[in-house]
Design a protein around this motif. Sequence first.
Motif: not given
Length: 287
Positions: A24-36
């Motif tokens: 959790p401490e690495r969290e940033v705003f990032a893409p929602d996608a989790r597949d290619v």
Amino acid sequence: MIRPMQATDAPDVLALLAWMDDAPEREVFAPDARDVVELRGECEDRVCLVATADDGEVQGYCALAPFRDGLALEGPLGTGDLHVLLERAVERAEGLPIYAFSARDNLAVRAALEAAEFTPMHATDFYEARVADLARRARVPDGYLVESSLTPTAYRALYRASEDSWSGRLEWTDADLAGHFGREDVRLVALLRAGRPVGFAELELNPEVSRADLTYLAVHPAERGQGLGRTLLALAAAEAAAHPEIRDLRTRAHDHARAARALYAHAGLTHCRSVVTYLRDDTEGEA
């Protein structure tokens, strides 16, 4: 080397996202996608950059997406030096305001953002509880009614009166509001007295993660101090509990929202994460 993201980089970026999800401490705003496939589709409307090592391995990711009056920064995400990656992203923003979002405990990213002249605006705390626990307290006070919709005029009036910092939806047309509340995942719980709306709660259902997000909770200033916030919270939880796939309710409050934070703590919600919002705005001070 910093270069535009290519379609063949998607698996490496997904690996970085998995690395972020692991802590959790690495969290940033990032893409929602989790597949290619989903990641490639999500990146179509973004300026996406990657940082690569000498052997070509992707070590960092950063992107810019349209947001409010400017851009939202995805990342920076990675295991190497983030400063140059951020510099390149700022250059690609062409002077537009850039918003960034980082977990409070992500000290490496926060240091990189502040070195790149991003200014912290506020922290947002997130709270969570089981919907079943909150829904047990659901009741409609005597003299009040509950409705699942409001007219656009009534919604805007209550929205405008309830919180000075809320402004985005005041620009929505009637069609925009109808489209939003017509979504299958959105629910509105409005509390009325003598036919007049006095408060509302908005929910977004996320069955894929067994959670409902309480996105707004508003009580008209003239009606505060009567426990209506607690009432709306419980009624919203009861609405979420009507969907068996929903187990948890999550909500949030900015660091200056003392009343909301006190409400959630008193209702038994548990603090689960904090996110700091940053802004770099090179247009400030321009005539």
